[in-house]
Design an enzyme around this catalytic site. Structure first.
Site, mmCIF file in Angstrom:
data_model
loop_
_atom_site.group_PDB
_atom_site.id
_atom_site.type_symbol
_atom_site.label_atom_id
_atom_site.label_comp_id
_atom_site.label_asym_id
_atom_site.label_seq_id
_atom_site.Cartn_x
_atom_site.Cartn_y
_atom_site.Cartn_z
ATOM 1 N N ILE A 19 -25.394 -9.678 20.912
ATOM 2 C CA ILE A 19 -24.664 -9.103 19.776
ATOM 3 C C ILE A 19 -25.182 -7.695 19.460
ATOM 4 C CG2 ILE A 19 -24.261 -9.379 17.286
ATOM 5 C CD1 ILE A 19 -24.332 -12.451 17.761
ATOM 6 N N ASP A 55 -41.603 -4.623 18.157
ATOM 7 C CA ASP A 55 -41.623 -6.051 17.863
ATOM 8 C C ASP A 55 -41.549 -6.153 16.345
ATOM 9 O OD1 ASP A 55 -42.338 -8.666 17.257
ATOM 10 O OD2 ASP A 55 -43.668 -8.829 18.995
ATOM 11 N N TYR A 147 -34.444 -21.970 11.229
ATOM 12 C CA TYR A 147 -33.461 -20.898 11.462
ATOM 13 C C TYR A 147 -32.529 -20.735 10.247
ATOM 14 C CZ TYR A 147 -29.754 -18.389 14.048
ATOM 15 O OH TYR A 147 -28.814 -17.475 14.472
ATOM 16 N N LYS A 151 -32.013 -17.509 7.787
ATOM 17 C CA LYS A 151 -30.719 -16.814 7.708
ATOM 18 C C LYS A 151 -30.157 -16.802 6.287
ATOM 19 C CE LYS A 151 -30.337 -15.502 11.990
ATOM 20 N NZ LYS A 151 -30.415 -14.064 12.291
#
Ligand code: NDP
Length: 241
Positions: A19, A55, A147, A151
């Site tokens: 993406i 990073d 996750y 998010k």
């Protein structure tokens, strides 16, 4: 009279593939000066995209990347926090490290780049921040407590930034993709892919370019009065969430 929304210094984290790379190409086509971060050496980027090493779990590395981009393109006016990882497993099997490492990349990583970028945006008296979240941030997902937490945290981040810096011509929005064909989803079990396919009203998965077009638009002058929004790009998967 609207300001030009081309020729800006744009930085996308994790832009070497998936993406992020599609987003970089979309801004390049828009005439912006585009830089991407990557952890590894990148060799096959389209001409015109500057690759810098970073990073997002390391503040010094983020700072060094910004310095390089600022020297080449000027202060970052458009920041897309896209770098992200998954470490999926059910709650009872999830170690604390599985949880904190995903948070450190996806949420604290976005904080690190946002903090670094905001200085330049305040000086510029303009800026666009786009945080790449996920449909599962608000929808939830078994095996993704780490996750999904990271998010949904991005929503609070964008909205708080909007309240802090909204009066300085800086917008912050969240784009929440559904299931997109990239290396991240390639590795999912066939059964999981089938389940997603059945649940998606559009009846197909998303291509990275379909996310990139929305990111480019929300960072454009046409979207100058949109801030703190969560924009789903998920074929209807997360409706109502
Ligand atoms: P990929 O796995 O293809 O790419 C992830 C990108 O993040 C890579 O460029 C990777 O860089 C970078 N990255 C990971 N960790 C770090 C780090 N510590 N520091 C810097 N960069 C890092 O994923 P996608 O393109 O699919 O995903 C991009 C974003 O979109 C992610 O935030 C993801 O959560 C989100 N998303 C994806 C969906 C999908 O269906 N694919 C759905 C919803 C959201 P490197 O190559 O160096 O590892």
């Amino acid at each position: 009279m609207s300001e030009a929304t081309t020729g800006r210094s744009v930085l996308i984290t994790g832009g070497n593939r998936g993406i992020g790379l599609a987003i970089a190409k979309a801004f390049l086509a828009n005439g912006d000066k585009v830089a991407i971060t990557s952890r590894s050496e990148v060799t096959d980027l389209p001409a015109g995209i500057l690759a810098v090493k970073a990073d997002v779990t390391d503040e010094a590395s983020v700072d060094a990347a910004f310095k390089e981009v600022e020297a080449a393109h000027g202060p970052v006016e458009v920041l897309v926090a896209n770098a992200g990882i998954t470490k999926d497993t059910l709650l009872l099997r999830m170690s604390e490290d599985d949880f904190t490492s995903v948070l450190d990349t996806n949420l604290t990583g976005a904080f690190r780049v946002l903090k670094r970028a905001s200085k330049g945006m305040i000086r510029l008296k303009k800026g666009r921040v786009v945080l790449i979240s996920s449909v599962v941030g608000l929808y939830g997902s078994p095996g993704q407590i780490n996750y999904a937490s990271s998010k949904s945290g991005l929503v609070g981040m964008a909205r708080s930034l909007t309240r802090e810096l909204g009066a300085r011509n800086i917008t912050a929005n969240v784009v929440a993709p559904g299931y997109v064909n990239t290396e991240m989803t390639d590795v999912l079990p066939e059964e999981t892919k089938d389940q997603y396919m059945k649940a998606i009203p559009a009846g197909r998965f998303c291509e990275p370019e379909e996310i990139a077009n929305v990111v480019r638009w929300v960072a454009s002058d046409e979207a100058s009065y949109i801030s703190g929004a969560v924009i789903p790009v998920d074929g209807g998967l997360g409706m109502g969430h």
